[in-house]
Motif scaffolding. Structure first.
Motif, PDB file in Angstrom:
ATOM      1  N   CYS A 678       0.810  -1.222   0.000  1.00  0.00           N
ATOM      2  CA  CYS A 678       0.000   0.000   0.000  1.00  0.00           C
ATOM      3  C   CYS A 678       0.841   1.268   0.000  1.00  0.00           C
ATOM      4  O   CYS A 678       0.415   2.289  -0.551  1.00  0.00           O
ATOM      5  CB  CYS A 678      -0.929   0.020   1.205  1.00  0.00           C
ATOM      6  SG  CYS A 678      -2.074  -1.369   1.281  1.00  0.00           S
ATOM      7  N   TYR A 694      -0.990  -4.923   2.966  1.00  0.00           N
ATOM      8  CA  TYR A 694      -2.069  -5.733   3.509  1.00  0.00           C
ATOM      9  C   TYR A 694      -1.575  -6.912   4.337  1.00  0.00           C
ATOM     10  O   TYR A 694      -2.334  -7.460   5.137  1.00  0.00           O
ATOM     11  CB  TYR A 694      -2.954  -6.259   2.372  1.00  0.00           C
ATOM     12  CG  TYR A 694      -3.860  -5.212   1.779  1.00  0.00           C
ATOM     13  CD1 TYR A 694      -5.059  -4.871   2.396  1.00  0.00           C
ATOM     14  CD2 TYR A 694      -3.531  -4.564   0.593  1.00  0.00           C
ATOM     15  CE1 TYR A 694      -5.892  -3.911   1.858  1.00  0.00           C
ATOM     16  CE2 TYR A 694      -4.365  -3.607   0.045  1.00  0.00           C
ATOM     17  CZ  TYR A 694      -5.539  -3.287   0.680  1.00  0.00           C
ATOM     18  OH  TYR A 694      -6.363  -2.332   0.146  1.00  0.00           O
ATOM     19  N   ALA A 718      -3.991  -4.423   8.019  1.00  0.00           N
ATOM     20  CA  ALA A 718      -3.250  -3.784   6.937  1.00  0.00           C
ATOM     21  C   ALA A 718      -2.666  -2.448   7.375  1.00  0.00           C
ATOM     22  O   ALA A 718      -3.278  -1.697   8.138  1.00  0.00           O
ATOM     23  CB  ALA A 718      -4.169  -3.583   5.731  1.00  0.00           C
ATOM     24  N   THR A 807     -10.486  -5.884   5.003  1.00  0.00           N
ATOM     25  CA  THR A 807      -9.560  -5.257   4.068  1.00  0.00           C
ATOM     26  C   THR A 807      -8.957  -6.257   3.110  1.00  0.00           C
ATOM     27  O   THR A 807      -8.891  -6.016   1.903  1.00  0.00           O
ATOM     28  CB  THR A 807      -8.430  -4.569   4.849  1.00  0.00           C
ATOM     29  OG1 THR A 807      -7.818  -5.516   5.724  1.00  0.00           O
ATOM     30  CG2 THR A 807      -8.984  -3.434   5.675  1.00  0.00           C
ATOM     31  N   THR A 808      -8.515  -7.407   3.617  1.00  0.00           N
ATOM     32  CA  THR A 808      -7.826  -8.350   2.753  1.00  0.00           C
ATOM     33  C   THR A 808      -8.750  -8.930   1.698  1.00  0.00           C
ATOM     34  O   THR A 808      -8.422  -8.987   0.519  1.00  0.00           O
ATOM     35  CB  THR A 808      -7.218  -9.480   3.600  1.00  0.00           C
ATOM     36  OG1 THR A 808      -6.349  -8.896   4.573  1.00  0.00           O
ATOM     37  CG2 THR A 808      -6.452 -10.442   2.750  1.00  0.00           C
TER      38      THR A 808
END
Length: 830
Positions: A678, A694, A718, A807-808
């Motif tokens: 990221c 992540y 993350a 998120t993942t």
């Protein structure tokens, strides 16, 4: 313990070692239509002018002398063999080697019966004649058992399908046999052989799908993926890729898949082994001649590189794995990189001599009375003359061998007013800069953005910490003032004509101020036309905003969007100056260079581009084959940029123009992240690159050779943001786990230089360098920034309690959808 072969090979049939005098090219690629296997052996110290190539004899048409083949299923079930004997591994065997955790012996006769149904469908089908089958169907129809009828028909039809199982059986046998071989290796080298399991599994699955055997391909996929022990070891670094592979269910999808292009056609899967492991693997695949299918796949898609010495530590190998094409070739990181700073540039001189400026800020009065002295034009000119004409010390005259020449990349010098503004700024701020130590931690000021969950994509703050820009999903950019001063704009043209151009404060006089507004504040007609605001709105994009970057002097703002364009905004007139077009897909990130003249962007179109604010055309195009680029950052000397792509490989590109006709290639490549990256950040001295994403890992890389320094673990989700303190000694990271962690980066580098850092395990204990953790209630940290006085600022979007953070999963699904549709609706790092 070495695995003993079940078949013998005469000495005349063993492989011979041949030499070649080509010492410059230490990689030999073998075409897929050849029957030779070759491996890389780097030049040793004893004979550096020659290279050894280990090759094998023809094996594609050969058969085993013993006339038998054996396979062990992943679940521990023996398959049918073409001989009168079956081979199995059990705890009661003659060998004392530890049994495979992947393979389990059958405990019941029911499992053996299920295996026989998989391998010998013709025998099972004879047990149920067609007449009996029709009687059963009539009974089910009389009882209106519709679902049972359909299930019985499918199962009965599969029993007569003799060709399907016969096609998939060699794949099961080959992979099961290799897994069994891996588990018979000693614990010290078992992890090296396990590197081949994942790529072999992927290529076998793709082969079955390409041959239109979808049911067998799905059964092959689920057989191994559902195994909990394989999930925890072999597949732990490739969870995101397994999600993509499972969605490929036809030849057409494989032909159009960007993942398959990257995995099969963008290069060979690179694996590093020690010399002893290579010899054992060569014996298993070639001399024993058990599984020609394995050998064929290795010849077509693999490249093995030999590491000097013994096998690497298992944890080190795990950290360096995770790339879509395995590890990085050693020769990819041999080019020289000038990671030093530009010593002759005015900005570098001002930054490095901030202590001189700070000492001159207070004058000769020890009590600080000099701070109250007015800054007159005469004092400023005297300070400038003393600073830029001072005699350089011996330390400043010392040449840094790692620093690039000032003329290597054309960088404009600072203008007169920029020099003076920087000097005055550093006089005020750096004289009061906080020295952060483990006993004197920084204060934190946190800004929470409400009502912005799933609506705010990116944040950007100015270098002087006075402006905040917010990019939204609604394609609008909001600019806020973080201090009590209102946002001003440039005066009207007829007012600018009356200004004295020779005045050194002309740039300040060009802007409107509170006095101009107060003169007419009693006029009701001017209430609606007030041009001073605490907030500004910039409209122009036609898609969500994915990235923002503000220039150092706070004059310009860059924005990139899903509409494939980059816009340059003026923060003086609050208008769009120019639209940069060149990318053919959504642009994920954009960033100004450290000197403000150049900027770079990366996009879903698999390119990163270098731009200049004075030209509308692209200056450089950096292509990453079959992988879209998702994040980037500039090196402090403005000679390099670092990018991260969908294959989780970090690359550093040289901005120097290459020779005509040669493609721009990265000078550094680094693999180790298991999920998408990221954010990237170079250290203040430019020697180290820090990456996070992540997979929750904060990895620190040495730019001089591309090696991994260490990996910091601590966050439970993350990591989206990070920043270094002004002196570069403190690293702060922000995560979705509602926390900000501060790390003693300066002590870590000092221990690395002194040889006290544990570089064998490559994982640094969290308690050793983590200083403090700041936690929020339900705010995910999106932006972290250190002010010029080392005050820590945090920015994040409040997440409502009823929302679930995934998120993942969301990132993997969004990346797959973007690759399939060639567009995206939300940036991966948000």
């Amino acid at each position: 313990m070495h695995f003993s072969s079940s078949s013998t090979t005469s000495p005349s049939s063993q492989n011979q070692i041949s030499n070649t005098t080509n010492s410059n090219n230490n990689v030999l690629f073998v075409p897929s239509n050849t029957s030779k296997m070759s491996f890389i052996i780097p030049n040793n110290n004893n004979n550096s002018s020659q290279q050894q190539i280990v090759s094998s004899s023809n094996i594609l048409s050969a058969t085993s002398n013993s006339g038998m083949t054996a396979s062990i299923n992943l679940n521990g079930i023996n398959t049918q063999t073409n001989s009168t004997a079956n081979i199995s591994l059990s705890s009661s065997g003659q060998t004392s080697q530890t049994r495979s955790p992947f393979l389990q012996r059958p405990a019941t006769d029911q499992q053996q019966q299920q295996q026989q149904q998989r391998t010998t469908p013709s025998q099972s089908s004879q047990q149920i004649p067609q007449e009996e089958f029709m009687k059963i169907l009539r009974v089910l129809q009389d009882n209106n058992m519709t679902e049972s009828i359909e299930t019985l028909k499918k199962e009965y039809q599969s029993l007569f399908n003799k060709t399907t199982s016969s096609i998939s059986e060699p794949y099961f046998n080959a992979l099961d046999g290799y897994i069994a071989y891996v588990q018979e290796q000693p614990d010290s080298s078992r992890h090296e052989f396990a590197q081949l399991i994942y790529p072999l599994f992927v290529h076998m699955y793709l082969d079955l799908v390409e041959k239109d055997h979808l049911e067998e391909a799905q059964r092959f996929f689920m057989t191994y993926v559902k195994n909990t022990l394989l999930q925890a070891t072999v597949f732990a670094s490739h969870k995101d890729d397994l999600f993509r592979i499972k969605s490929l269910v036809s030849k057409e999808q494989i032909a159009q898949s960007e993942y398959v292009k990257s995995f099969r056609h963008n290069g060979r899967y690179w694996i590093k082994l020690c010399n002893a492991s290579l010899e054992l693997l060569d014996q298993f695949l070639i001399k024993q001649q058990k599984y020609p299918l394995l050998t064929k796949i290795v010849q077509a898609y693999f490249q093995l590189e030999i590491n000097d010495g013994s096998a690497r530590n298992a944890e080190t190998q795990r950290l360096l794995s995770g790339g879509r094409l395995g590890e990085i070739k050693t020769e990819d990181n041999t080019n020289r990189m000038y990671f030093g700073l530009l010593r002759d540039h005015d900005l570098t001189r001002i930054l490095q001599h901030k202590s001189i400026l700070a000492s001159s800020a207070g004058g000769d009065n020890e009590d600080g009375a000099g701070d109250d002295q007015p800054s007159t034009s005469k004092n400023r000119k005297k300070l400038k003359k003393d600073f830029f004409n001072q005699r350089q010390s011996k330390a400043s005259l010392k040449v840094d061998p790692n620093a690039p020449q000032l003329t290597r990349i054309p960088i404009p010098e600072l203008r007169e007013h920029e020099r003076m503004d920087l000097i005055n700024t550093f006089q005020e701020d750096y004289s009061r800069m906080l020295k952060i130590t483990p006993d004197n931690l920084p204060s934190c000021c946190y800004y929470t953005l409400l009502n912005g969950y799933l609506e705010i994509n990116c944040l950007e703050i100015s270098e002087d910490s006075t402006l905040l820009a917010v990019g939204g999903k609604n394609s609008i950019i909001y600019v806020y003032s973080l201090n009590r001063q209102k946002l001003s704009t440039m005066k009207l043209p007829h007012e600018l004509e009356r200004l004295d151009k020779s005045n050194e404060h002309v740039y300040e006089q060009m802007m409107t101020n509170d006095d101009d507004n107060n003169n007419n504040k009693d006029d009701p007609s001017n209430n609606d036309s007030d041009i001073l605001h605490n907030q500004r709105i910039l409209c122009g994009h036609t898609g969500p905003i994915y990235g923002l970057s503000m220039s150092r002097e706070k004059w310009f703002l860059l924005s990139c969007s899903e509409d494939c364009t980059i816009r340059l905004w003026s923060l003086l007139t609050w208008t769009c100056l120019i639209t940069f077009r060149g990318h053919t897909q959504p642009v994920f990130d954009v960033q100004f260079g450290p000197f403000g003249h150049y900027f770079a962007s990366c996009s879903l179109d698999k390119t990163a581009r270098l731009w200049c604010i004075e030209h509308a055309q692209t200056l450089r195009i950096f292509t990453d084959g079959c992988n879209d680029m998702e994040a980037l950052c500039f090196h402090p000397n403005s000679n390099y940029i670092a990018t991260s792509s969908a294959d989780r490989i970090l690359k550093i590109w040289d901005l120097l123009e290459s020779k005509e006709g040669q493609q721009l290639k990265p000078i550094r490549q680094m693999s180790g992240h298991k999920l998408n990256v990221c954010i990237l950040k170079f250290s203040k001295d430019g020697k180290y690159l820090i990456s996070a994403g992540y997979d929750r890992q904060i990895m620190i890389w040495d730019c001089s050779n591309g090696s991994l320094v260490t990996c910091l673990l601590g966050h439970s989700d993350a990591v989206f943001s990070m920043d270094l303190s002004r002196d570069g000694s403190i690293l702060c990271t922000g995560s979705v786990d509602f926390s900000m962690r501060i790390w003693n980066f300066g002590q870590l580098i000092k221990d690395k230089d002194d040889g006290k850092l544990d570089t064998v395990q490559r994982i640094t204990p969290t308690s050793k360098y983590e200083l403090v953790t700041y936690r929020t209630k339900r705010t995910s940290t999106t932006l972290i920034h250190f002010t010029r006085r080392n005050l820590l600022l945090g920015f994040g979007v409040f997440i409502p309690p009823n929302e679930t953070i995934t998120t993942t999963t969301t990132a993997a699904a969004a990346a797959a959808a973007a690759a399939a549709a060639a567009t995206t609706t939300t940036k991966a790092k948000n």
